[in-house]
Design a protein around this motif. Structure first.
Motif, PDB file in Angstrom:
ATOM      1  N   PRO A 174       0.803  -1.226   0.000  1.00  0.00           N
ATOM      2  CA  PRO A 174       0.000   0.000   0.000  1.00  0.00           C
ATOM      3  C   PRO A 174       0.835   1.276   0.000  1.00  0.00           C
ATOM      4  O   PRO A 174       0.530   2.216  -0.740  1.00  0.00           O
ATOM      5  CB  PRO A 174      -0.811  -0.119   1.285  1.00  0.00           C
ATOM      6  N   ALA A 175       1.880   1.298   0.791  1.00  0.00           N
ATOM      7  CA  ALA A 175       2.676   2.524   0.895  1.00  0.00           C
ATOM      8  C   ALA A 175       3.345   2.852  -0.428  1.00  0.00           C
ATOM      9  O   ALA A 175       3.300   3.989  -0.924  1.00  0.00           O
ATOM     10  CB  ALA A 175       3.725   2.357   1.995  1.00  0.00           C
ATOM     11  N   ALA A 192       3.599   5.864  -5.661  1.00  0.00           N
ATOM     12  CA  ALA A 192       3.554   5.827  -7.125  1.00  0.00           C
ATOM     13  C   ALA A 192       2.381   6.652  -7.645  1.00  0.00           C
ATOM     14  O   ALA A 192       2.534   7.466  -8.564  1.00  0.00           O
ATOM     15  CB  ALA A 192       3.458   4.386  -7.609  1.00  0.00           C
ATOM     16  N   VAL A 193       1.234   6.439  -7.039  1.00  0.00           N
ATOM     17  CA  VAL A 193       0.047   7.189  -7.466  1.00  0.00           C
ATOM     18  C   VAL A 193       0.270   8.679  -7.228  1.00  0.00           C
ATOM     19  O   VAL A 193      -0.083   9.520  -8.053  1.00  0.00           O
ATOM     20  CB  VAL A 193      -1.214   6.707  -6.724  1.00  0.00           C
ATOM     21  N   LEU A 227       7.053  -0.755  -9.235  1.00  0.00           N
ATOM     22  CA  LEU A 227       6.134  -1.764  -8.719  1.00  0.00           C
ATOM     23  C   LEU A 227       6.478  -3.110  -9.332  1.00  0.00           C
ATOM     24  O   LEU A 227       6.675  -3.199 -10.550  1.00  0.00           O
ATOM     25  CB  LEU A 227       4.699  -1.388  -9.089  1.00  0.00           C
ATOM     26  N   GLU A 228       6.523  -4.106  -8.490  1.00  0.00           N
ATOM     27  CA  GLU A 228       6.898  -5.426  -9.002  1.00  0.00           C
ATOM     28  C   GLU A 228       5.657  -6.254  -9.319  1.00  0.00           C
ATOM     29  O   GLU A 228       4.751  -6.393  -8.504  1.00  0.00           O
ATOM     30  CB  GLU A 228       7.745  -6.171  -7.964  1.00  0.00           C
ATOM     31  N   VAL A 229       5.639  -6.797 -10.529  1.00  0.00           N
ATOM     32  CA  VAL A 229       4.585  -7.714 -10.932  1.00  0.00           C
ATOM     33  C   VAL A 229       5.233  -8.921 -11.577  1.00  0.00           C
ATOM     34  O   VAL A 229       5.941  -8.788 -12.575  1.00  0.00           O
ATOM     35  CB  VAL A 229       3.620  -7.076 -11.960  1.00  0.00           C
ATOM     36  N   ASP A 275      -9.873  -4.479   5.354  1.00  0.00           N
ATOM     37  CA  ASP A 275      -9.633  -3.215   6.043  1.00  0.00           C
ATOM     38  C   ASP A 275      -8.790  -2.250   5.221  1.00  0.00           C
ATOM     39  O   ASP A 275      -8.714  -1.078   5.524  1.00  0.00           O
ATOM     40  CB  ASP A 275      -8.955  -3.485   7.385  1.00  0.00           C
ATOM     41  N   GLU A 276      -8.162  -2.758   4.186  1.00  0.00           N
ATOM     42  CA  GLU A 276      -7.316  -1.884   3.375  1.00  0.00           C
ATOM     43  C   GLU A 276      -8.128  -0.738   2.797  1.00  0.00           C
ATOM     44  O   GLU A 276      -9.321  -0.834   2.594  1.00  0.00           O
ATOM     45  CB  GLU A 276      -6.717  -2.686   2.216  1.00  0.00           C
ATOM     46  N   GLN A 277      -7.462   0.344   2.508  1.00  0.00           N
ATOM     47  CA  GLN A 277      -8.182   1.446   1.888  1.00  0.00           C
ATOM     48  C   GLN A 277      -7.295   2.189   0.917  1.00  0.00           C
ATOM     49  O   GLN A 277      -6.126   1.872   0.757  1.00  0.00           O
ATOM     50  CB  GLN A 277      -8.710   2.394   2.957  1.00  0.00           C
TER      51      GLN A 277
END
Lengths: 283, 283
Positions: free
Chosen positions: A135-136, A141-142, A245-247, B107-109
């Motif tokens: 998430p962080a 990135a966003v 980002l790793e995919v 719970d993620e957002q």
DNA sequence: GCACAAATGAAATAAATATTCCACATTGGA
DNA sequence: TCCAATGTGGAATATTTATTTCATTTGTGC
């Protein structure tokens, strides 16, 4: 009430399907919506409640009842029975059931097996990626992309469909973007117009198309923030990117899946647009 | 009340059948009667009401509820769902996968939640499509395309990334193809060069880009075999196509997934190339 | 642009259906 | 044979679910 209830209201599913197909073009908007949903999801109609089906088809429950009346049935429940009949006697015996199960596993061959192979690879990719979402990192990135004036999209070959979709999504969301994939060889010139207020999103997987890497690097050297989507810490994109980002996609028959990266590429534009909307709200 | 509710209450029909068989001999008279009826008439249990089933099994409705409790279910309705699942067109271990999807952190957002939403939609699409694959139909579609001289690829907007990938894959596999998506407006001219020896692959989903439909129809009118990938029997593509494959994608935040269609679009070129290889071998 | 008809959404109502409760019956052990 | 535990039928209740109603919107012919 329905025009001619008697001639209508077929009691078997195939006749009903025919009737719906005939009628649909002449139905008003919401009823047509129900018609489509019913034929597209007959199982749901058989088992769902009026409310659940209405929700899924995005209409009111009352519309379902009207639809049934329109077709000559006494009500939704009456119509539903026809959908249920269709499923009766399916999988009647235990043996059949087991055979069906086995079929899907190994017995299939030819084209179907191939499709299933790709489906499986796709599913694995999604699962793997789902465990890796950070998430962080995502948020940073966003943030970079949301802060950009124009977003430059860099990808070649296998990754190209991903940015093709993003260009489309950005367009719909009214986010300025520039897909660097012109067939006329002026990509470097276009890319060189980017500046610090812009940002780039570069996508490349092993074996890393040279063009993509070169352009991403050029952007980075020019001080343009670069967000990369790639498959490994050793990727040349990981070097030069501000964030990456790793995919890791699974493959089948030598073709790697795109499903995880595609899901990410669908989420990013929405996330970016959302971030911008919020920022605007504050100012 | 039920002995050990937690360990019991299977969610799929086969486990339930096993459980009932085990338990049956140890059940009191009426409950055993229900057990027998349930296994003998699973369809009735799936579709009937508590009252109708009770009547047919010659017990009281309350007995059905007790039976369900005995097996660890919350009530008769809960038990009935398992009987319904059995009849739904779902072969793979649908329940399990769906449960797995729900496990993912709720719970993620923010951005992470968004990404997860798209991942979930993608998985659902794959799952749904996986149960719909029709080997015979697929085989015919591949046959048409494998027999073509040049394969014309038709898609716009949301579906464009799919054909973009196919053009890439065909290129690698050395299959002659022509992506009808030129930015210079000569698409109709290009399309009109197709003849009966060729074939077209058209992809379009609701709301069906007018261009795609028009081109597919033009091809069909000119006698060119058309294979379509679309989302409903009501699709205009379904009309004019020689064969059409149904792919119903889930959506999230108003954006429909592409994962199932993408998996299909990865499989098709490989299947086509393979079919050609085999045909060549024979000559 | 107006008037009329048709279609629609949302809430109220009616119907159906599942579940609980409790008095009564049955069973198995002392 | 009696007692306690367990099982059962049937009615009362709670819940879910379908249907109807009506005010509002949308479309259509003049």
């Amino acid at each position: 009430m329905a025009a001619d209830e008697d001639t209508l209201a077929p009691r078997d599913f195939e006749s009903l399907r025919g009737l719906i197909m005939d009628r649909r073009s002449a139905l008003p908007r919401r009823l047509a919506q129900v018609a489509k949903y019913a034929l597209d999801h007959p199982d749901e109609v058989a088992f769902g409640t009026a409310a659940s089906i209405a929700g899924a088809a995005d209409v009111q429950p009352s519309t379902l009842v009207r639809f049934a009346h329109q077709l000559g049935y006494e009500g939704f429940s009456d119509l539903q029975k026809v959908f249920q009949e269709r499923l009766r006697g399916r999988n009647s015996s235990y043996e059949e059931r087991m055979k069906a199960l086995k079929n899907t596993k190994e017995d299939e061959q030819g084209e179907a097996a191939l499709v299933r192979g790709f489906l499986t690879a796709a599913q694995r990719s999604l699962q793997d990626f789902s465990d890796l979402v950070d998430p962080a990192l995502l948020s940073r990135a966003v943030g970079i992309l949301a802060g950009a004036d124009t977003i430059y999209l860099i990808a070649r070959r296998r990754s190209y469909p991903l940015v093709a979709h993003m260009a489309y999504a950005f367009g719909k969301l009214r986010v300025k973007n520039n897909l660097i994939a012109s067939p006329n060889g002026i990509d470097p010139e276009i890319a060189s117009m980017a500046n610090r207020q812009d940002a780039a999103l570069a996508i490349s997987f092993s074996p890393y198309a040279a063009d993509s890497v070169a352009q991403a690097r050029a952007m980075a050297d020019a001080g343009v923030p670069v967000v990369a989507i790639t498959d490994s810490a050793f990727s040349p994109l990981a070097d030069c990117a501000t964030e990456w980002l790793e995919v890791a996609e699974s493959d089948y028959a030598g073709f790697r899946s795109l499903s995880a990266s595609m899901a990410l590429c669908m989420a990013l534009p929405v996330a970016i647009a959302e971030a911008r909307r919020q920022k605007q709200g504050k100012n």
